[in-house]
Design an enzyme around this catalytic site. Sequence first.
Site, PDB file in Angstrom:
ATOM      1  N   GLY A 117       0.876  -1.201   0.063  1.00 20.83           N
ATOM      2  CA  GLY A 117      -0.016  -0.048   0.103  1.00 20.83           C
ATOM      3  C   GLY A 117       0.861   1.406   0.152  1.00 20.83           C
ATOM      4  N   THR A 118       0.260   2.295  -0.470  1.00 22.21           N
ATOM      5  CA  THR A 118       1.034   3.604  -0.282  1.00 22.21           C
ATOM      6  C   THR A 118       0.170   4.862   0.278  1.00 22.21           C
ATOM      7  OG1 THR A 118       0.211   4.382  -2.639  1.00 22.21           O
ATOM      8  CG2 THR A 118       2.131   3.036  -2.318  1.00 22.21           C
ATOM      9  N   SER A 120       0.313   9.042   1.695  1.00 22.89           N
ATOM     10  CA  SER A 120       0.930  10.513   1.824  1.00 22.89           C
ATOM     11  C   SER A 120       2.323  10.337   2.297  1.00 22.89           C
ATOM     12  CB  SER A 120       0.240  11.700   2.115  1.00 22.89           C
ATOM     13  OG  SER A 120      -0.668  11.185   3.496  1.00 22.89           O
ATOM     14  N   GLY A 122       4.418   7.614   3.000  1.00 19.70           N
ATOM     15  CA  GLY A 122       5.262   6.544   2.752  1.00 19.70           C
ATOM     16  C   GLY A 122       4.715   5.418   2.215  1.00 19.70           C
ATOM     17  N   ARG A 123       5.183   4.267   2.639  1.00 14.81           N
ATOM     18  CA  ARG A 123       4.614   2.912   1.918  1.00 14.81           C
ATOM     19  C   ARG A 123       4.476   1.712   2.926  1.00 14.81           C
ATOM     20  NH1 ARG A 123       5.462   1.607  -4.030  1.00 14.81           N
ATOM     21  NH2 ARG A 123       5.144   3.716  -4.899  1.00 14.81           N
ATOM     22  N   VAL A 124       3.993   0.626   2.668  1.00 16.88           N
ATOM     23  CA  VAL A 124       3.836  -0.546   3.293  1.00 16.88           C
ATOM     24  C   VAL A 124       4.394  -1.689   2.284  1.00 16.88           C
ATOM     25  CG1 VAL A 124       2.644  -2.236   4.714  1.00 16.88           C
ATOM     26  CG2 VAL A 124       1.951   0.149   5.025  1.00 16.88           C
ATOM     27  N   LYS A 139       6.117  -1.049   7.693  1.00 19.42           N
ATOM     28  CA  LYS A 139       5.498   0.415   7.530  1.00 19.42           C
ATOM     29  C   LYS A 139       6.644   1.519   7.489  1.00 19.42           C
ATOM     30  CE  LYS A 139       1.725   3.474   9.264  1.00 19.42           C
ATOM     31  NZ  LYS A 139       0.657   3.678   9.963  1.00 19.42           N
ATOM     32  N   ASP A 233     -10.121   6.665  14.384  1.00 19.93           N
ATOM     33  CA  ASP A 233     -10.412   6.432  12.893  1.00 19.93           C
ATOM     34  C   ASP A 233     -10.860   5.100  12.285  1.00 19.93           C
ATOM     35  OD1 ASP A 233      -9.606   7.549  10.202  1.00 19.93           O
ATOM     36  OD2 ASP A 233      -7.799   6.786   9.984  1.00 19.93           O
ATOM     37  N   LYS A 235     -13.158   2.758  10.326  1.00 21.44           N
ATOM     38  CA  LYS A 235     -13.378   2.721   9.106  1.00 21.44           C
ATOM     39  C   LYS A 235     -13.147   1.442   8.445  1.00 21.44           C
ATOM     40  CE  LYS A 235      -9.599   5.288   7.068  1.00 21.44           C
ATOM     41  NZ  LYS A 235      -9.266   6.503   6.188  1.00 21.44           N
ATOM     42  N   ASN A 238      -9.472   0.433   7.545  1.00 16.11           N
ATOM     43  CA  ASN A 238      -8.552   0.129   8.648  1.00 16.11           C
ATOM     44  C   ASN A 238      -8.941  -1.009   9.490  1.00 16.11           C
ATOM     45  OD1 ASN A 238      -7.193   2.504   7.923  1.00 16.11           O
ATOM     46  ND2 ASN A 238      -8.187   3.755   9.865  1.00 16.11           N
ATOM     47  N   ASP A 251      -3.576   0.578  11.877  1.00 12.22           N
ATOM     48  CA  ASP A 251      -3.433   1.984  11.555  1.00 12.22           C
ATOM     49  C   ASP A 251      -3.620   2.842  12.828  1.00 12.22           C
ATOM     50  OD1 ASP A 251      -2.905   4.604  10.656  1.00 12.22           O
ATOM     51  OD2 ASP A 251      -3.839   4.163   8.904  1.00 12.22           O
ATOM     52  N   THR A 268     -11.653  10.617   9.168  1.00 13.03           N
ATOM     53  CA  THR A 268     -12.346  10.647   8.058  1.00 13.03           C
ATOM     54  C   THR A 268     -13.668  11.223   7.940  1.00 13.03           C
ATOM     55  OG1 THR A 268     -11.010   8.406   7.670  1.00 13.03           O
ATOM     56  CG2 THR A 268     -12.732   8.956   6.088  1.00 13.03           C
TER      57      THR A 268
END
Length: 420
Positions: A117-118, A120, A122-124, A139, A233, A235, A238, A251, A268
């Site tokens: 996953g990407t 804002s 960085g990346r996982v 992460k 958060d 949702k 997550n 997350d 969110t």
Amino acid sequence: MYVDPQRNNEVRKLNLPAIQKTEIPKKHQQEQSNMNDNNQQVSDEMEIDPDTEQQEVQKQELEQSQIQHNEQTVTTKETQTHTDKPPPAVSTKFLILGKKTSGKYNLTDFQILRTLGTGSFGRVHLIRSNHNGRFYALKVLKKQTIVKLKQVEHTNDERRMLSVVSHPFIIRMWGTFQDSKQIFMVMDYIEGGEIFTLLRKSKRFPNPVAKFYAAEICLALEYLHSLNIIYRDLKPENILLDKNGHVKLTDFGFAKFVPDVTYTLCGTPDYIAPEVVSTKPYNKSVDWWSFGILIYEMLAGHTPFYDSNTLKTYEKILNAPLKFPSFFHEDAKDILTKLINRDLTKRLGNLQDGSEDVKKHPWFSEVIWDKVLARYIETSYEPPIHQGQGDTSQFERYPEEEIDYGIQGEDPYGFLFKEF
């Protein structure tokens, strides 16, 4: 976080008046000092080692018991009902103490396989240990971006929260490390993918399926709240599914230790509680509002106050009536009416018996909570994966980019992430 969906995330720090600070009596200061010493002892004795997973579970249970005992002596009573009066003075010395996670691993311990996953920050990545051959999720967050977006506090809170939580329905963090540009968190690899993906494929969940996932999530929230941690958060993006189809809450970027109230607008838009939107001080009851929104979305396939315009979404959260599709079960309508309730004195989960009121609601009448916690309930859906082989079929493919991990040199932001 496997995917940080910029499609609906909004983060904004509010310019609110400074909180009045009060001095803690010397007795409490001594207790806080004892708490520091005790937690440090636990940290030193209970380092996580993936090679001894059975022992780690026992150690985390002992650590959790120690943390809960210490917190009872230093935290204030949780605010249960809403008031328009000025918030009470808050001492900045009331902090949850995470265990040490830095220094146990470095980049050479793992083989980086592919991007899961990407976002804002960085990346996982999917990674594999060079020592035990197991698969993990790595992460990676860019320090410069974290600082630029003013997310230093949230990032440090995430490490701190994940270092102390231990629950069947919450993701586990094994350790952290950093280089001069990035910070790294080694997490469990949960190969079943997001509930978000499953929900979009299914359009909506049948009542029993939504209830199964909601029951496991309810226990995760109950556990976090017992530690005075607000998740903030909740949702479908997550919530991950493990190899057997049980949930894993992930997350913790917005999670925070809050023994009384807090103020930051984060999360969110579709899931934010009205007291957060209206910039009032709030407590853990915001998670129960989000819990109601989540149940609604699982049953309907959409959130109740959605609008393509974020400001209109906020207006609906504050003022729009809660409407239900005709196929909703009556018990589902009732629990949602009580969870998605703007009146904090009536919101389920924020009343005298807290989470017990949620668990005793008729919608959950057939749920045997001890069996849910023990994962004895047959799952509604088992992901079609090859277990233990690093199967990534339940995750989207992302373009791979050249990485510069492991660089050592000038680190202008290192002092902000000392605990990594």
